[in-house]
Write an enzyme that holds these catalytic residues in place. Structure first.
Site, PDB file in Angstrom:
ATOM      1  CB  CYS A  64      79.319  39.693  16.477  1.00 19.77           C
ATOM      2  SG  CYS A  64      80.595  40.409  15.898  1.00 19.77           S
TER       3      CYS A  64
ATOM      4  CB  CYS B  91      83.359  69.786  -5.147  1.00 17.68           C
ATOM      5  SG  CYS B  91      84.827  70.065  -6.065  1.00 17.68           S
ATOM      6  CG  HIS B  92      81.095  67.730  -2.781  1.00 19.21           C
ATOM      7  ND1 HIS B  92      80.852  66.780  -3.419  1.00 19.21           N
ATOM      8  CD2 HIS B  92      82.601  67.357  -2.458  1.00 19.21           C
ATOM      9  CE1 HIS B  92      81.874  66.189  -3.900  1.00 19.21           C
ATOM     10  NE2 HIS B  92      82.907  66.350  -3.181  1.00 19.21           N
TER      11      HIS B  92
ATOM     12  CB  CYS C 135      84.372  69.854   1.568  1.00 20.49           C
ATOM     13  SG  CYS C 135      85.492  69.039   2.582  1.00 20.49           S
TER      14      CYS C 135
ATOM     15  NE  ARG D  36      84.370  59.442  -3.692  1.00 20.05           N
ATOM     16  CZ  ARG D  36      85.070  60.342  -4.197  1.00 20.05           C
ATOM     17  NH1 ARG D  36      86.251  60.511  -3.498  1.00 20.05           N
ATOM     18  NH2 ARG D  36      84.757  60.777  -5.073  1.00 20.05           N
TER      19      ARG D  36
ATOM     20  CB  CYS E 249      87.839  64.271  -1.416  1.00 25.62           C
ATOM     21  SG  CYS E 249      86.179  64.041  -2.154  1.00 25.62           S
TER      22      CYS E 249
ATOM     23  CB  CYS F 265      76.645  40.560  23.022  1.00 31.25           C
ATOM     24  SG  CYS F 265      78.030  40.304  24.266  1.00 31.25           S
ATOM     25  CG  HIS F 266      75.124  42.520  19.589  1.00 27.51           C
ATOM     26  ND1 HIS F 266      74.621  43.375  20.251  1.00 27.51           N
ATOM     27  CD2 HIS F 266      76.359  42.523  19.534  1.00 27.51           C
ATOM     28  CE1 HIS F 266      75.344  44.308  20.819  1.00 27.51           C
ATOM     29  NE2 HIS F 266      76.735  43.818  20.374  1.00 27.51           N
TER      30      HIS F 266
END
Lengths: 155, 272, 107
Positions: free
Chosen positions: B87, B191-192, B188, B229, B233, B90-91
Site C-alpha cells: 500500500c 426500528c431506526h 429498517c 451488522r 439486523c 503508492c500511498h
C-alpha cells in the site's frame, strides 16, 4: 382391535405445550450454569474453608451490562500495601457463568495499590463475588449484582 | 415446535414495539455538551445510545480493543504483496493520503458501473496493485486495513455523494430501507426511524447510523463490517440476510450513510 | 501470533504509584462455543496466565479462566522506586508466550 383416540390440540393448547417444553429446555440450560452453591463450593476450595469477613473489597461493575460478552470490571481492596500488610490475591467468582472460576489477581507490596481492571464474560444476570486473601491470613469478601441484557435486538 | 415458539416470541416483540415503548432515561445536562459532538441536528450517532461503560471504551484509544487492529493495519500498510508492492508504494503517508477517504464511501465505480464500498476498494487495490488475492471481509487483513484507513477520517464529517451517477443506487438503497421484509415483516425504518430512542425489550434502539463502522462490537468481541451488522439486523427480523458486499447491502450502505451525512466519523467505534 | 499493546509510563518519581494498561489479541476460546457450521464444540484455548515483572521481579500476576473476554484487557498498578524495565508475559495453554518490554526512568 383397539380404538385409537386421536386428540386434536387447538392452537391455544399447542402454544401452552410449546411454551412448557421451552421452559423445560431453558431450565435445563440454566442448571448447567454455576449457582450460588457451586460458587460457595469453589470459594471453599480457594480459601480452605476459612471464615470470611464482609468489607474492604470493592467490585465495580456496570449496573446493566449491554452485552454479556464484554463487561468491564474494576476491583479494589482497601489495604496499605506495605511489606507486612498487603493483599495477596483477589479472586473473582461467578454465580451465573458455566463455571464459577473467573480470574485471580495476585498482588505484591510493589503493586502499590490492590487495584485491577479487566473485562469479563457474564452469561446472565448474576452476583460476582470478590474474595481477598490478605497477607495476615484474613479473608474479606463482597459481591456485586450485575444485570445482563439478553434478548432484545443486539443483532 | 421450537421454531413456532420463536416466531411467537418475535411477534410479541412487535407488540412491544407497538404498545409498550417507553422513552429512554433522560440524559443528564452535564453530559449534553459532550454528546453534542455526536449529534448533528436531529441526527444522533450510535454513541448516544450506548451505555457509559461502552462509551468509555471508545473514548480512550488504549481501552478500545479495535486499536489492536489499527496497529495491525499500520504494519500491513508497508508489507509487500506478491509483486513486491505494498500500500505504501503508492500511498507513502497514509495519515495524509487516506485522510477523509472512508468518509466518502461507498463511491460510484465507473469500471463496474456500480457503487463500491471501502472493503471492495481495498480488495481491488490488493489484486490490481500488489498482485495479491481478494481477502474476506471479517478476518485478518480486511478489518485491519479498513479500521486503519477509517481512522484517518476520524472527526471528519461523513459525506457520501448521492447525486449524479450515485442517484439510482441511492434510490435502490432507500427502497430497501423502507421495504418490509422477513417473517416479522418490518423495515429498517420501523426500528431506526419510528422508534429510535425507545426500548425494544431491554435494548435501546438507535437511529442506525453507520459513522462508526467498521466497529468493535462487545457482542462479536471483534471488529466487524457494517454489512455484518446489516446481516444481524436482518436475521433478527427473521429475514434471509445477504452476503457481505451484495449489491443490496452496498446500496443500503449508501442510503444509510447519506442519512448520517454530517456526523463525525468514529471509526473504529465501540458498540454493544 | 498474538499481538499485545502496553501503556506504561516512561518516567516517574520515586514513590509514585503508576497505572499500567495492557491488551492482547486472543480469542479466549472457552471450550463452550459451538462451531456454527459443524455444530461441534470449539476446543478450549485460552491465555491462562499473565505476569508483570519489573527488573525481573514479579509484582503482579493473574490467572485467567474461560470467563475472561476475548482480547483480554488487564490494568493494574506499580509503585515506582528505581529505574528499570517492565516485562509483561502472556502464557497460553498451548505453552506459547508473548512478551512485551517497556523501560521506565525513575527520578
Amino acid at each position: 382391535m383397539t380404538k385409537i383416540k386421536v386428540e386434536v390440540l387447538d392452537r391455544r393448547q399447542f402454544m401452552l405445550a410449546a411454551s412448557a417444553t421451552t421452559a423445560a429446555l431453558m431450565a435445563g440450560i440454566s442448571s448447567a450454569n454455576a449457582t450460588a452453591e457451586m460458587a460457595a463450593e469453589y470459594i471453599k476450595k480457594l480459601t480452605g474453608g476459612a471464615s470470611m469477613m464482609e468489607g474492604k473489597v470493592k467490585i465495580d461493575l456496570p449496573e446493566i451490562a449491554e452485552n454479556g460478552n464484554t463487561v468491564p470490571v474494576k476491583v479494589s481492596v482497601d489495604s496499605p500495601m506495605t511489606a507486612d500488610n498487603y493483599v495477596k490475591t483477589l479472586h473473582l467468582v461467578s454465580e451465573g457463568n458455566p463455571g464459577p472460576e473467573m480470574a485471580s489477581f495476585h498482588f505484591t507490596p510493589a503493586s502499590g495499590r490492590a487495584n485491577a481492571a479487566a473485562r469479563m464474560r457474564l452469561a446472565k444476570t448474576q452476583n460476582v463475588v470478590g474474595i481477598a486473601e490478605m497477607s495476615d491470613g484474613k479473608i474479606y469478601t463482597a459481591k456485586t449484582l450485575v444485570k445482563v441484557t439478553i434478548g432484545g435486538c443486539g443483532g | 415446535m421450537t421454531k413456532y415458539k420463536t416466531i411467537k416470541t418475535a411477534r410479541s416483540a412487535i407488540a412491544l414495539l407497538g404498545m409498550a415503548v417507553f422513552a429512554s432515561s433522560a440524559t443528564s445536562s452535564a453530559m449534553a455538551d459532550k454528546m453534542d459532538d455526536y449529534k448533528v441536528g436531529d441526527i444522533h450517532s450510535g454513541y448516544v445510545y450506548t451505555a457509559p461503560s461502552t462509551r468509555a471504551m471508545q473514548d480512550d484509544d488504549f481501552e478500545n480493543p479495535a486499536f489492536l487492529m489499527v496497529e495491525k493495519g499500520e504494519a500491513l500498510w508497508s508489507k509487500p504483496g506478491p509483486n513486491g508492492k505494498s500500500c505504501a508504494s503508492c500511498h507513502e503517508n497514509p495519515e495524509e493520503d487516506m485522510k477523509g477517504v472512508s468518509a466518502t464511501y461507498p463511491k460510484y465505480d465507473p469500471k463496474t458501473k456500480k457503487m463500491m464500498t471501502i472493503e471492495q476498494k481495498i480488495n481491488r487495490e490488493i489484486v490490481e496493485k500488489t498482485g495479491g488475492k481478494k481477502v474476506k471481509w471479517e478476518k485478518g487483513v480486511m478489518p485491519a486495513l479498513s479500521v486503519f484507513i477509517g481512522l484517518q477520517s476520524r472527526g471528519m464529517p461523513m459525506n457520501v455523494k448521492i447525486d449524479g451517477e450515485a442517484a439510482p443506487f441511492y434510490e435502490k438503497g432507500k427502497k430497501f430501507y423502507y421495504t418490509r421484509r422477513g417473517q416479522l415483516n418490518i423495515a429498517c425504518k420501523h426500528c431506526h426511524e419510528d422508534y429510535a430512542g425507545k426500548h425494544i425489550r431491554a435494548d435501546l434502539l438507535s437511529q442506525g447510523m453507520a459513522n462508526g463502522f467498521p466497529a468493535y462490537r462487545l457482542k462479536w468481541q471483534k471488529v466487524g463490517s457494517l454489512h455484518r451488522r446489516f446481516r444481524g439486523c436482518n436475521k433478527n427480523i427473521r429475514a434471509e440476510p445477504y452476503k457481505q458486499g451484495a449489491e443490496e447491502y452496498v446500496n443500503l450502505e449508501l442510503y444509510v450513510k447519506s442519512r448520517g451525512n454530517g456526523l463525525k466519523m468514529e471509526i473504529p467505534a465501540v458498540r454493544r | 501470533m498474538a499481538k499485545a499493546r502496553v501503556k506504561a509510563p516512561k518516567k516517574a518519581k520515586a514513590g509514585d504509584i503508576v497505572t499500567i494498561k495492557t491488551l492482547i489479541t486472543h480469542k479466549m476460546e472457552s471450550g463452550r462455543r459451538k462451531d456454527k457450521k459443524t455444530g461441534k464444540l470449539v476446543p478450549r484455548h485460552i491465555i491462562d496466565k499473565f505476569t508483570a515483572k519489573f527488573n525481573g521481579e514479579t509484582f503482579f500476576s493473574a490467572d485467567w479462566h474461560g470467563s475472561v473476554s476475548a482480547n483480554p484487557y488487564m490494568s493494574f498498578s506499580y509503585k515506582a522506586e528505581k529505574s528499570g524495565e517492565f516485562e509483561f508475559i502472556w502464557h497460553d495453554e498451548k505453552g506459547e508466550e508473548t512478551v512485551k518490554k517497556s523501560k521506565m526512568t525513575v527520578a
